[in-house]
Scaffold this motif. Structure first.
Motif, PDB file in Angstrom:
ATOM      1  N   TRP A  12      -0.761  -7.415   6.336  1.00 15.68           N
ATOM      2  CA  TRP A  12      -0.069  -6.667   5.284  1.00 15.68           C
ATOM      3  C   TRP A  12      -0.941  -5.580   4.650  1.00 15.68           C
ATOM      4  CZ3 TRP A  12      -2.634  -7.554   0.726  1.00 15.68           C
ATOM      5  CH2 TRP A  12      -3.271  -8.777   0.544  1.00 15.68           C
TER       6      TRP A  12
ATOM      7  N   SER B 126      -2.859  -2.125   5.626  1.00 12.37           N
ATOM      8  CA  SER B 126      -3.021  -1.136   6.691  1.00 12.37           C
ATOM      9  C   SER B 126      -4.506  -0.803   6.867  1.00 12.37           C
ATOM     10  CB  SER B 126      -2.244   0.132   6.356  1.00 12.37           C
ATOM     11  OG  SER B 126      -2.802   0.759   5.205  1.00 12.37           O
ATOM     12  N   LYS B 127      -4.807  -0.041   7.898  1.00 18.38           N
ATOM     13  CA  LYS B 127      -6.197   0.315   8.167  1.00 18.38           C
ATOM     14  C   LYS B 127      -6.811   1.079   7.010  1.00 18.38           C
ATOM     15  CE  LYS B 127      -9.198   2.714  11.458  1.00 18.38           C
ATOM     16  NZ  LYS B 127      -9.262   3.513  12.715  1.00 18.38           N
TER      17      LYS B 127
ATOM     18  N   GLU C 126      -5.881   1.026   3.886  1.00 15.50           N
ATOM     19  CA  GLU C 126      -5.981   0.164   2.708  1.00 15.50           C
ATOM     20  C   GLU C 126      -7.207  -0.736   2.798  1.00 15.50           C
ATOM     21  OE1 GLU C 126      -1.213  -0.190   1.598  1.00 15.50           O
ATOM     22  OE2 GLU C 126      -2.125  -1.530   3.074  1.00 15.50           O
TER      23      GLU C 126
END
Length: 513
Positions: free
Chosen positions: A234, A236-237, A239
């Motif tokens: 949940w 992302s890269k 984040e």
């Protein structure tokens, strides 16, 4: 990776909404990120701690709702249930912190929840105290992993302006569980007592297990481990990269493997011992768990009323945790609120020590310590920030603190809060008053140790109010002096690092410990 808008100024309505929750006036990227970790990490930590606390609250409510008579618990059995649980908690506190350091929390914490969820359900079939003794010990061992682990996890993901209120709400979820347990027991007693041949208190434990087990499986998805090691889908890269960069900007270091040598080094230095009393005393001195025994001694109250009235204390805890931590985060006031919280508890203990007072005053004395609910989480936030340079030390402060905490809880109820003395504990309330007074003194003394710790390591406060070594500052930075260091000493440090002083903003801030 998205970039924040330079010079962002939130709209007026966002500033107003920020009074209720702090994400509203954050810059867009930060707002998105914090809201996401709130939804997953924070919401799950609350849910998990509520079901854990529900297990513990159930015993007190079940005892006064038929369990005592059904199992013929007319001696010290009630206190022994607590003592055996505390012994299990005591034996698991430090080993579980070692395991969490080696095994992903997203795997180990759900496993622990699954074990105690199943065992809690089994209590519904118990027909003697002996069976419950063993179950309580094992539950205590696995439940000891939850509280310190989530405190370390939350302290790794949130910044200082965000941390205090979340720590407080995490711990006050215990009060939410207390309210829910009271309402649940009252409802079950009214509607399901005798259904299927089972007493209402047995249905209570079945219900507890039924909601705990699925939450355990949910944890494998929602617990993200730590910013540098997370692999949850949940996030992302960008984040994940943002989380690592944010941790670096705050001055936080990547968690290291906890080795025997590291543990030895921690316990050969005084900090973990100095932290013990401020961390633990306000918890093992607590006397709020005996409120319902005093209520049950009042002949004009029904079983439902005995279960419902203590929920007022839980409501006070929620109110207090909605006010103190917000102010603490905004103005970086930590240890002062820890002392104030124990002041509320001290007041109640003094009144109960007097005892021969009007019934309304005794009701007030039993309720007022609930206003001190934010004390321990604010202190934990303070310690998490003060020792952010050493994740292993933070883990051991909480782990070792829990050992001492539950070591005291294993015998204090048996000695000073004996069941056959209820509801008037002649010495119990006096001893609690003494411990709370010493707790306030210890907090003030520990604040001086924190300053000494930073000074000896050449640490100064960065713009977030967090201690960082001077060498971690780049050629341009912002230094906030909060530990009594003089500007001359800071400038000497800058000279020794060959940093251009004209590029470093030195701000003098109020000392906050």
């Amino acid at each position: 990776m998205p970039v924040e808008v330079e010079g962002y100024q939130p709209e007026r309505w966002r500033k107003i909404a920020n009074f209720f929750w702090d994400t509203w006036d954050m810059p867009p990227v930060q707002r998105h990120y914090v809201r996401k970790i709130d939804f997953f990490i924070f919401s799950y930590s609350l849910l998990s701690y509520i079901v854990k606390s529900l297990d513990q609250n159930n015993f007190s409510n079940a005892y006064v709702s038929g369990m005592k008579d059904d199992l013929k618990l007319f001696g010290q059995e009630r206190n022994l249930f607590t003592t055996l649980f505390n012994m299990g908690y005591l034996s698991g506190s430090v080993p579980n912190q070692f395991i969490i350091n080696r095994v992903r929390p997203s795997l180990y914490l759900p496993f622990c929840e699954l074990v105690w969820g199943v065992l809690t359900t089994v209590i519904a079939a118990a027909h003697s105290a002996r069976v419950i003794y063993g179950i309580r010990f094992v539950c205590g061992f696995f439940e000891s992993a939850l509280f310190p682990s989530f405190n370390v996890i939350l302290g790794s993901w949130y910044a200082p302006p965000e941390l205090g209120k979340r720590m407080a709400l995490f711990e006050v979820s215990y009060a939410i569980a207390g309210m829910f347990s009271g309402y649940l027991m009252s409802g079950l007693y009214s509607t399901m007592n005798g259904t299927g041949g089972l007493a209402a208190w047995r249905w209570m434990f079945i219900f507890d297990g039924v909601i705990t087990i699925p939450i355990a499986f949910l944890g494998m998805l929602m617990i993200p481990d730590f910013p540098h090691t997370t692999r949850v889908p949940w996030l992302s890269k960008w984040e994940k990269e943002y989380g690592i960069r944010r941790a670096a900007e705050l001055g936080r270091v990547k968690q290291k493997p906890l080795t025997a040598a590291a543990i030895k080094e921690i316990f050969l230095k005084p900090t973990v011992y100095y932290a013990t009393w401020p961390y633990t005393a306000n918890f093992f001195a607590s006397y709020t768990g005996y409120f319902n025994l005093w209520l049950s001694s009042l002949k004009d109250l029904s079983v439902q009323q005995v279960n419902l009235i203590p929920t007022a204390g839980s409501a006070l805890s929620l109110i207090s945790c909605g006010i103190m931590p917000v102010i603490s985060d905004k103005y970086r006031i930590r240890w002062q609120f820890g002392a104030l919280s124990s002041g509320f508890c001290l007041l109640g203990a003094i009144l109960l020590s007097v005892w021969y007072l009007p019934e309304g005053v005794l009701m007030f004395a039993n309720l007022v310590p609930n206003l001190g609910a934010p004390g321990q989480p604010i202190i934990i936030a303070w310690m998490s920030e003060s020792f952010q340079d050493n994740t292993e030390l933070r883990s051991m402060i909480i782990g070792f603190g829990n050992v001492i905490d539950y070591a005291f809880q294993a015998w204090i109820p048996l000695v000073v809060y004996q069941t056959n003395q209820a509801p008037h504990y002649k010495y119990g309330y006096q001893i609690s008053a003494m411990i709370y007074a010493l707790h306030i003194i210890s907090i003030v003394m520990f604040s001086f140790h924190v300053k000494s710790y930073h000074r000896k390591r050449g640490m100064i406060m960065n713009e977030f109010g967090l201690p960082v070594p001077l060498e971690e500052l780049g050629s341009e930075g912002s230094i906030v002096i909060r530990d009594g260091s003089s500007i001359e000493n800071i400038e000497k440090g800058l000279d020794s690092k060959s940093l251009p002083k004209e590029n470093v903003a030195v701000k003098v801030a109020t000392l906050d410990g």
